[in-house]
Scaffold this active site. Structure first.
Site, PDB file in Angstrom:
ATOM      1  N   GLN A   1      39.032  13.903 -35.627  1.00 45.24           N
ATOM      2  CA  GLN A   1      39.591  13.956 -36.982  1.00 45.24           C
ATOM      3  C   GLN A   1      41.059  14.385 -36.986  1.00 45.24           C
ATOM      4  OE1 GLN A   1      40.102  16.989 -39.318  1.00 45.24           O
ATOM      5  NE2 GLN A   1      38.657  16.581 -40.965  1.00 45.24           N
TER       6      GLN A   1
ATOM      7  N   GLN B   1      44.671  19.907 -47.412  1.00 44.74           N
ATOM      8  CA  GLN B   1      46.020  20.466 -47.490  1.00 44.74           C
ATOM      9  C   GLN B   1      46.906  19.686 -48.451  1.00 44.74           C
ATOM     10  OE1 GLN B   1      47.062  21.707 -43.612  1.00 44.74           O
ATOM     11  NE2 GLN B   1      49.074  22.385 -44.174  1.00 44.74           N
TER      12      GLN B   1
ATOM     13  N   ARG C   1      42.933  26.049 -36.128  1.00 43.73           N
ATOM     14  CA  ARG C   1      43.288  24.625 -36.213  1.00 43.73           C
ATOM     15  C   ARG C   1      44.716  24.486 -36.731  1.00 43.73           C
ATOM     16  NH1 ARG C   1      42.658  20.830 -40.633  1.00 43.73           N
ATOM     17  NH2 ARG C   1      42.054  18.730 -39.973  1.00 43.73           N
TER      18      ARG C   1
ATOM     19  N   HIS D   1      46.908  13.900 -38.820  1.00 44.04           N
ATOM     20  CA  HIS D   1      46.170  12.654 -38.613  1.00 44.04           C
ATOM     21  C   HIS D   1      47.027  11.552 -37.995  1.00 44.04           C
ATOM     22  CE1 HIS D   1      42.826  14.470 -40.666  1.00 44.04           C
ATOM     23  NE2 HIS D   1      43.654  14.830 -41.622  1.00 44.04           N
TER      24      HIS D   1
ATOM     25  N   SER E   1      40.074  15.700 -45.013  1.00 44.84           N
ATOM     26  CA  SER E   1      40.755  16.370 -43.896  1.00 44.84           C
ATOM     27  C   SER E   1      40.222  17.789 -43.722  1.00 44.84           C
ATOM     28  CB  SER E   1      42.270  16.338 -44.117  1.00 44.84           C
ATOM     29  OG  SER E   1      42.945  16.853 -43.004  1.00 44.84           O
ATOM     30  N   LEU E   2      41.069  18.784 -43.943  1.00 46.96           N
ATOM     31  CA  LEU E   2      40.642  20.183 -43.854  1.00 46.96           C
ATOM     32  C   LEU E   2      39.376  20.441 -44.687  1.00 46.96           C
ATOM     33  CD1 LEU E   2      41.110  23.374 -43.803  1.00 46.96           C
ATOM     34  CD2 LEU E   2      42.427  22.952 -45.860  1.00 46.96           C
TER      35      LEU E   2
END
Length: 313
Positions: free
Chosen positions: A250, A11, A116, A201, A91-92
């Site tokens: 995560q 992102q 999510r 996060h 991440s994503l």
């Protein structure tokens, strides 16, 4: 045989018009975009190609948009028999990496990241949390400052260890602002607010992780065909149960991107290939290892350059 690591952005890499040249050049990309629209029940394609930007930036839209763009480009390579030796995502981007490793189906991956995004939005509504990149200060100082501000009642955590000299913090708006001021006082060269809609996060995402855990139980996660370097540990993982556990963690754990790249270099990778919109990860890899060979596949022309290099002896 050349050893390549495929990297997938997360992102913040979204932009209106993303993937348009691939969409116009390849029927398979067009079909995949429209399949995504059908799965999600709204025109993600229109949002990606035409905006508006504030809608595209919303977590629940940005996440499937970035995944769709990355997978569409990856599939073009896969169709020509080009496979990675290892994969990772930021991440994503880990979901795109898991698709590339054969661990998640396209249908499951795009629905998962859409949900999510919704759970993350629900955990901390837009405007209540934020993130900032801290440049030019040691991680030990950042750890001290974030702990100090959190203990005073405004949550802020380290979210991403992106590269030497660049660490991202995440938390409540007040927490990030207070930590940013303290970090400037303690020698940070710059603190840059990020274009995101939530405190990803950070421990504020723990409620989202509980909801998301239930979603993951409904999905068939297969053993990965190639090593996937997990965000949480920076280590290679292939077991499906381990993958599921790490995807839950995560959401509220820092992304260990610097260590991931270092570990891939130790595995003697010949080149890193960023697949998707923008070139954020290519820049981070260069900061981890200045002489690393990098390809950034964010437009059709770049695809041909990478394929030519692969054929070289």
């Amino acid at each position: 045989m050349k050893k390549v690591a495929f990297l997938f952005p997360g992102q913040g890499s979204q932009s209106v018009g993303m993937g348009q040249d691939f969409y116009e050049a390849f029927d398979s990309v067009k079909q995949l975009y429209h399949q995504a629209d059908d799965i999600l029940g709204y025109s993600l394609t229109d949002l990606m190609l035409n905006g508006p930007n504030d809608e595209l930036t919303k977590t629940e839209n940005a996440q499937p948009a970035l995944l769709l763009n990355s997978i569409a480009i990856f599939n073009l390579l896969k169709d020509e028999g080009i496979k990675p030796s290892m994969v990772a995502g930021h991440s994503l981007g880990e979901y795109s990496a898991l698709y590339a490793a054969g661990s998640l189906s396209f249908e499951d991956a795009i629905q998962l990241v859409h949900k999510r995004g919704k759970y993350m939005e629900k955990a901390v509504p837009t405007g209540q949390g934020t993130m900032a990149a801290v440049l030019g200060v040691d991680s030990e100082i950042i750890d001290e400052v974030t702990e100090e501000v959190t203990n005073q009642g405004d949550t802020v955590n380290v979210a991403n260890y992106n590269c030497p000299g660049q660490i991202v913090i995440s938390g409540t708006v007040a927490g990030v602002e207070k930590a940013s001021e303290k970090l400037k006082e303690r020698g940070a060269k710059r603190v840059l607010p990020l274009n995101v809609s939530g405190p990803f996060h950070s421990e504020l995402m723990k409620p989202a992780s509980e909801d998301f855990k239930e979603e993951l139980k409904q999905v068939n996660i297969k053993k990965a065909e190639v090593p996937v370097y997990a965000n949480v540990t920076a280590s290679a993982v292939q077991d499906s149960n381990d993958i599921e556990t790490l995807l839950v963690k995560q959401l509220y754990s820092p992304v260990q991107f610097t260590q991931t790249i270092e570990n891939m270099l130790e595995a003697e990778v010949d080149a890193f290939v960023e697949i998707g919109n923008g070139k954020v990860l290519s820049g981070l890899v260069k900061k981890v290892h200045r002489r690393a060979k990098i390809f950034t596949l964010n437009e059709v022309e770049a695809l041909e350059g990478f394929k030519s290099w692969l054929k070289e002896e």
